[in-house]
Design an enzyme around this catalytic site. Structure first.
Site, PDB file in Angstrom:
ATOM      1  N   PRO A 180       0.816  -1.227   0.000  1.00  0.00           N
ATOM      2  CA  PRO A 180       0.000   0.000   0.000  1.00  0.00           C
ATOM      3  C   PRO A 180       0.846   1.273   0.000  1.00  0.00           C
ATOM      4  O   PRO A 180       0.346   2.344  -0.346  1.00  0.00           O
ATOM      5  CB  PRO A 180      -0.832  -0.096   1.282  1.00  0.00           C
ATOM      6  CG  PRO A 180      -0.536  -1.407   1.909  1.00  0.00           C
ATOM      7  CD  PRO A 180       0.575  -2.065   1.171  1.00  0.00           C
ATOM      8  N   GLU A 212       0.442  -7.338   8.093  1.00  0.00           N
ATOM      9  CA  GLU A 212       0.742  -5.906   8.173  1.00  0.00           C
ATOM     10  C   GLU A 212       1.867  -5.501   7.236  1.00  0.00           C
ATOM     11  O   GLU A 212       1.993  -4.338   6.878  1.00  0.00           O
ATOM     12  CB  GLU A 212       1.097  -5.497   9.616  1.00  0.00           C
ATOM     13  CG  GLU A 212      -0.109  -5.409  10.535  1.00  0.00           C
ATOM     14  CD  GLU A 212      -1.213  -4.489  10.000  1.00  0.00           C
ATOM     15  OE1 GLU A 212      -2.278  -5.026   9.624  1.00  0.00           O
ATOM     16  OE2 GLU A 212      -1.013  -3.284   9.946  1.00  0.00           O
ATOM     17  N   ARG A 216      -2.277  -8.387 -21.874  1.00  0.00           N
ATOM     18  CA  ARG A 216      -3.122  -7.877 -22.967  1.00  0.00           C
ATOM     19  C   ARG A 216      -2.347  -6.991 -23.939  1.00  0.00           C
ATOM     20  O   ARG A 216      -2.849  -6.702 -25.021  1.00  0.00           O
ATOM     21  CB  ARG A 216      -4.377  -7.186 -22.424  1.00  0.00           C
ATOM     22  CG  ARG A 216      -4.118  -5.914 -21.675  1.00  0.00           C
ATOM     23  CD  ARG A 216      -5.397  -5.318 -21.147  1.00  0.00           C
ATOM     24  NE  ARG A 216      -6.234  -4.717 -22.187  1.00  0.00           N
ATOM     25  CZ  ARG A 216      -5.931  -3.603 -22.857  1.00  0.00           C
ATOM     26  NH1 ARG A 216      -4.788  -2.960 -22.620  1.00  0.00           N
ATOM     27  NH2 ARG A 216      -6.729  -3.122 -23.771  1.00  0.00           N
ATOM     28  N   ASP A 253      -6.608   2.630 -26.665  1.00  0.00           N
ATOM     29  CA  ASP A 253      -6.828   2.468 -25.233  1.00  0.00           C
ATOM     30  C   ASP A 253      -6.939   3.805 -24.544  1.00  0.00           C
ATOM     31  O   ASP A 253      -6.136   4.702 -24.774  1.00  0.00           O
ATOM     32  CB  ASP A 253      -5.637   1.755 -24.572  1.00  0.00           C
ATOM     33  CG  ASP A 253      -5.796   0.256 -24.582  1.00  0.00           C
ATOM     34  OD1 ASP A 253      -6.872  -0.209 -24.954  1.00  0.00           O
ATOM     35  OD2 ASP A 253      -4.833  -0.421 -24.202  1.00  0.00           O
TER      36      ASP A 253
HETATM   37  C1  9D3 Z   1      -2.848   0.617   8.895  1.00  0.00           C
HETATM   38  C2  9D3 Z   1      -1.752   0.068   8.091  1.00  0.00           C
HETATM   39  N1  9D3 Z   1      -2.242  -0.702   6.928  1.00  0.00           N
HETATM   40  C3  9D3 Z   1      -1.870   0.057   5.678  1.00  0.00           C
HETATM   41  C4  9D3 Z   1      -3.038   0.680   5.051  1.00  0.00           C
HETATM   42  C5  9D3 Z   1      -1.569  -1.967   6.970  1.00  0.00           C
HETATM   43  C6  9D3 Z   1      -1.782  -2.826   5.803  1.00  0.00           C
HETATM   44  C7  9D3 Z   1      -3.037  -3.113   5.308  1.00  0.00           C
HETATM   45  C8  9D3 Z   1      -3.216  -3.967   4.239  1.00  0.00           C
HETATM   46  C9  9D3 Z   1      -0.696  -3.423   5.191  1.00  0.00           C
HETATM   47  C10 9D3 Z   1      -0.871  -4.268   4.124  1.00  0.00           C
HETATM   48  C11 9D3 Z   1      -2.120  -4.551   3.661  1.00  0.00           C
HETATM   49  C12 9D3 Z   1      -2.296  -5.479   2.526  1.00  0.00           C
HETATM   50  N2  9D3 Z   1      -2.268  -4.763   1.257  1.00  0.00           N
HETATM   51  C13 9D3 Z   1      -1.367  -5.031   0.310  1.00  0.00           C
HETATM   52  O1  9D3 Z   1      -0.536  -5.880   0.519  1.00  0.00           O
HETATM   53  C14 9D3 Z   1      -1.363  -4.254  -0.908  1.00  0.00           C
HETATM   54  C15 9D3 Z   1      -2.190  -3.190  -1.363  1.00  0.00           C
HETATM   55  C16 9D3 Z   1      -3.305  -2.530  -0.786  1.00  0.00           C
HETATM   56  O2  9D3 Z   1      -3.793  -2.815   0.322  1.00  0.00           O
HETATM   57  N3  9D3 Z   1      -3.890  -1.505  -1.487  1.00  0.00           N
HETATM   58  C17 9D3 Z   1      -3.444  -1.128  -2.727  1.00  0.00           C
HETATM   59  N4  9D3 Z   1      -2.400  -1.706  -3.294  1.00  0.00           N
HETATM   60  C18 9D3 Z   1      -1.795  -2.731  -2.622  1.00  0.00           C
HETATM   61  S1  9D3 Z   1      -0.472  -3.569  -3.179  1.00  0.00           S
HETATM   62  C19 9D3 Z   1      -0.400  -4.530  -1.844  1.00  0.00           C
END
Ligand code: 9D3
Length: 250
Positions: free
Chosen positions: A89, A116, A154, A169
């Site tokens: 994230p 996490e 794709r 696209d």
């Molecule tokens: C409060 C902290 N959280 C971050 C928003 C912890 C957390 C939540 C969910 C850490 C990792 C995750 C799992 N998400 C992914 O691995 C992830 C992800 C996402 O949640 N949103 C957008 N892109 C991606 S790429 C990997």
């Protein structure tokens, strides 16, 4: 092109690799995908891949040891210096420019996080790029990895029946796509809202192209004004485009 995916949930991938327009790219090996279950790469008798974070707090952290064993196995099997992409994230948002860059290379190693996150020392030592699907919270990196694989597949030769589909696209042009219509010409009892725009029935291809361009410009200005600014800065708006936009901006 070859992708090696390190994940705790390899079963999430198979259905996406065997359906749809991208199926041939995956099944022919044009885009080869190999799945590595992180849990197969731990020395721990209980096959643990995660533990509690130092300093406390919620959730679990993926351990360096199984990650390094899995990565070493992938690197040995590949025998190249493919980049390691980590889905997180906190990563850089995936866009079509990134997809095109990945599609023009020899593949990559994709690491899908869960829980996490991943011990920072593994990230510091091994990860080349961190990628996010966008500002919303998922439960792991598998869906973002699949999104990237789909977007790359794709773009391969022969995947889209009509090669013009690439050039048209949304995003490859930097603007949002125009609306599309097919049969029937009128939805019974729906009035004007149920009737295909007359210009599309006219057979006048220049007028149709202009109408589509204007719909793209108007929609992009309303919904994604930053894309209009970017298209302008890149010299992708013609004087005709600018005149049309000027009629909208007042
Ligand atoms: C409060 C902290 N959280 C971050 C928003 C912890 C957390 C939540 C969910 C850490 C990792 C995750 C799992 N998400 C992914 O691995 C992830 C992800 C996402 O949640 N949103 C957008 N892109 C991606 S790429 C990997």
């Amino acid at each position: 092109m070859r992708f090696d995916v390190i994940t705790l949930f390899p079963n999430l991938f198979a259905p996406h690799l065997s359906e749809g327009v991208t199926r041939r790219a995956f099944e022919s090996g044009q885009v080869e995908v190999r799945l590595w279950n992180l849990r197969d790469h731990t020395d721990d008798p209980h096959r643990r891949v995660d533990d509690r974070p130092y300093g406390g707090g919620p959730g679990m952290v993926l351990l360096v040891e199984p990650l390094e064993r899995a990565l070493a196995a992938v690197r040995a099997a590949r025998g190249d210096g493919a980049p390691l992409l980590h889905f997180s994230p906190t990563g850089r948002r995936i866009d079509q420019a990134l997809v095109q860059e990945v599609a023009s290379g020899g593949g990559a190693i994709l690491l899908c996080g869960r829980y996490e996150g991943i011990d920072q020392r593994f990230l510091d030592r091994h990860v080349d790029v961190e990628l996010s699907l966008g500002d919303f919270v998922l439960s792991g990196g598998e869906l973002p990895a699949l999104a990237l694989l789909d977007a790359v597949a794709r773009l391969q030769d022969g995947v889209l029946g009509d090669s013009r589909s690439h050039a048209q696209d949304s995003f490859s042009q930097g603007l949002l796509d125009c609306p599309h219509y097919s049969r029937p010409e009128a939805l019974p009892g729906a009035g004007d809202a149920g009737t295909v725009p007359a210009v599309l029935m006219s057979g006048n291809h220049a007028q149709i192209a202009r109408w589509r361009r204007e719909r793209s410009l108007a929609l992009t200005l309303r919904r994604r004004p930053e894309l209009i600014a970017a298209a302008r800065a890149a010299g992708r708006l013609s004087p005709t485009d600018e005149s049309y936009l000027a009629t909208l901006e007042q």
